[in-house]
Design an enzyme around this catalytic site. Structure first.
Site, PDB file in Angstrom:
ATOM      1  N   PHE A  77       0.874  -1.317  -0.011  1.00  6.53           N
ATOM      2  CA  PHE A  77      -0.062   0.096  -0.035  1.00  6.53           C
ATOM      3  C   PHE A  77       0.745   1.076  -0.012  1.00  6.53           C
ATOM      4  CE2 PHE A  77      -2.217   3.455   2.091  1.00  6.53           C
ATOM      5  CZ  PHE A  77      -3.439   3.537   1.477  1.00  6.53           C
TER       6      PHE A  77
ATOM      7  N   SER B 113       4.850   9.059  -1.878  1.00  8.28           N
ATOM      8  CA  SER B 113       5.551   9.030  -3.264  1.00  8.28           C
ATOM      9  C   SER B 113       5.496   7.717  -3.946  1.00  8.28           C
ATOM     10  CB  SER B 113       6.963   9.310  -2.995  1.00  8.28           C
ATOM     11  OG  SER B 113       7.916   8.060  -2.541  1.00  8.28           O
TER      12      SER B 113
ATOM     13  N   GLU C 138      13.211   3.737   0.913  1.00  4.24           N
ATOM     14  CA  GLU C 138      12.190   4.019   2.282  1.00  4.24           C
ATOM     15  C   GLU C 138      13.178   3.959   3.528  1.00  4.24           C
ATOM     16  OE1 GLU C 138       9.280   5.395   1.638  1.00  4.24           O
ATOM     17  OE2 GLU C 138       9.336   4.998  -0.497  1.00  4.24           O
TER      18      GLU C 138
HETATM   19  C1  SIN Z   1       4.559   5.778   0.552  1.00  2.00           C
HETATM   20  O1  SIN Z   1       4.373   6.520  -0.342  1.00  2.00           O
HETATM   21  O2  SIN Z   1       3.753   5.062   0.664  1.00  2.00           O
HETATM   22  C2  SIN Z   1       5.522   5.995   1.643  1.00  2.00           C
HETATM   23  C3  SIN Z   1       6.143   7.313   1.876  1.00  2.00           C
HETATM   24  C4  SIN Z   1       6.910   7.893   0.611  1.00  2.00           C
HETATM   25  O3  SIN Z   1       7.637   7.163  -0.030  1.00  2.00           O
HETATM   26  O4  SIN Z   1       6.503   8.926   0.508  1.00  2.00           O
END
Ligand code: SIN
Length: 188
Positions: free
Chosen positions: A24, A28, A99
């Protein structure tokens, strides 16, 4: 918790022997899917709310001037809408690296638009990680975003990319759109 969460996330091996797993995305990962996937479906998760409370030292800011990106904060009855991707577990290596600035893989129930659901994975940066910045007014968040950029580009592009992607999905997020309005006003 170490600043780099890659090693901790490798220990989360629960889906390693599955042929595929749902991921999920709520930040980004909605607007920048730089990984192969089998299928994607709009989806939501319950009891979490999206907030620009995570510092970004490696993508949208620097060590001396962190940007702000989204994480999820527990909130009873809240829903967070985003995009679910069916991936193979091999893709976690790429995602863990991407991440690594504070996000941990958690398992969660993902609910699709047709009401069906699946157990999957979400990356969440909790208050225990060293890059967590926590709450600030939406105006102050907009000011910080306006002033920040990093190796992945300007922090403003992250905000507008997310807001645009949510609108394209027909979704509303008062926090994201509120910050966007402040950013527009700051630009004028
Ligand atoms: C996501 O998008 O689910 C995690 C946060 C990010 O990478 O902006």
């Amino acid at each position: 918790m170490p600043a780099d969460t890659t090693a901790i996330n490798k220990l989360m091996d629960r889906f390693d022997d599955h042929p595929s797993v749902w991921l999920f995305g709520y930040g980004s990962l909605i607007f920048k899917a730089d990984f192969p996937f089998v299928e994607k479906r709009p989806a939501l998760i319950r009891n979490w709310t999206r907030r620009f409370w995570q510092g970004s030292y490696d993508h949208r800011g620097t060590h001396t001037a962190p940007g702000r990106v989204v994480t999820l904060i527990r909130e009873a009855e809240a829903i967070c809408e985003g995009m679910a991707y069916l991936i193979t577990p091999q893709i976690f290596e790429h995602l863990d690296y991407r991440e690594k600035n504070g996000y941990l893989r958690l398992s969660t129930e993902i609910i699709f638009e047709d009401g069906t659901n699946a157990e999957g994975v979400v990356y969440i940066a909790t208050a225990e990680n060293t890059a967590f910045l926590g709450p600030a007014s939406e105006l102050d968040i907009a000011r910080q975003i306006a002033a920040s950029s990093g190796p992945s580009g300007h922090n403003k592009e992250y905000l507008t990319g997310l807001a645009t992607a949510l609108r394209a999905l027909g979704k509303k997020d008062a926090h994201v759109f509120g910050i966007e309005q402040h950013l527009i006003a700051l630009d004028n």
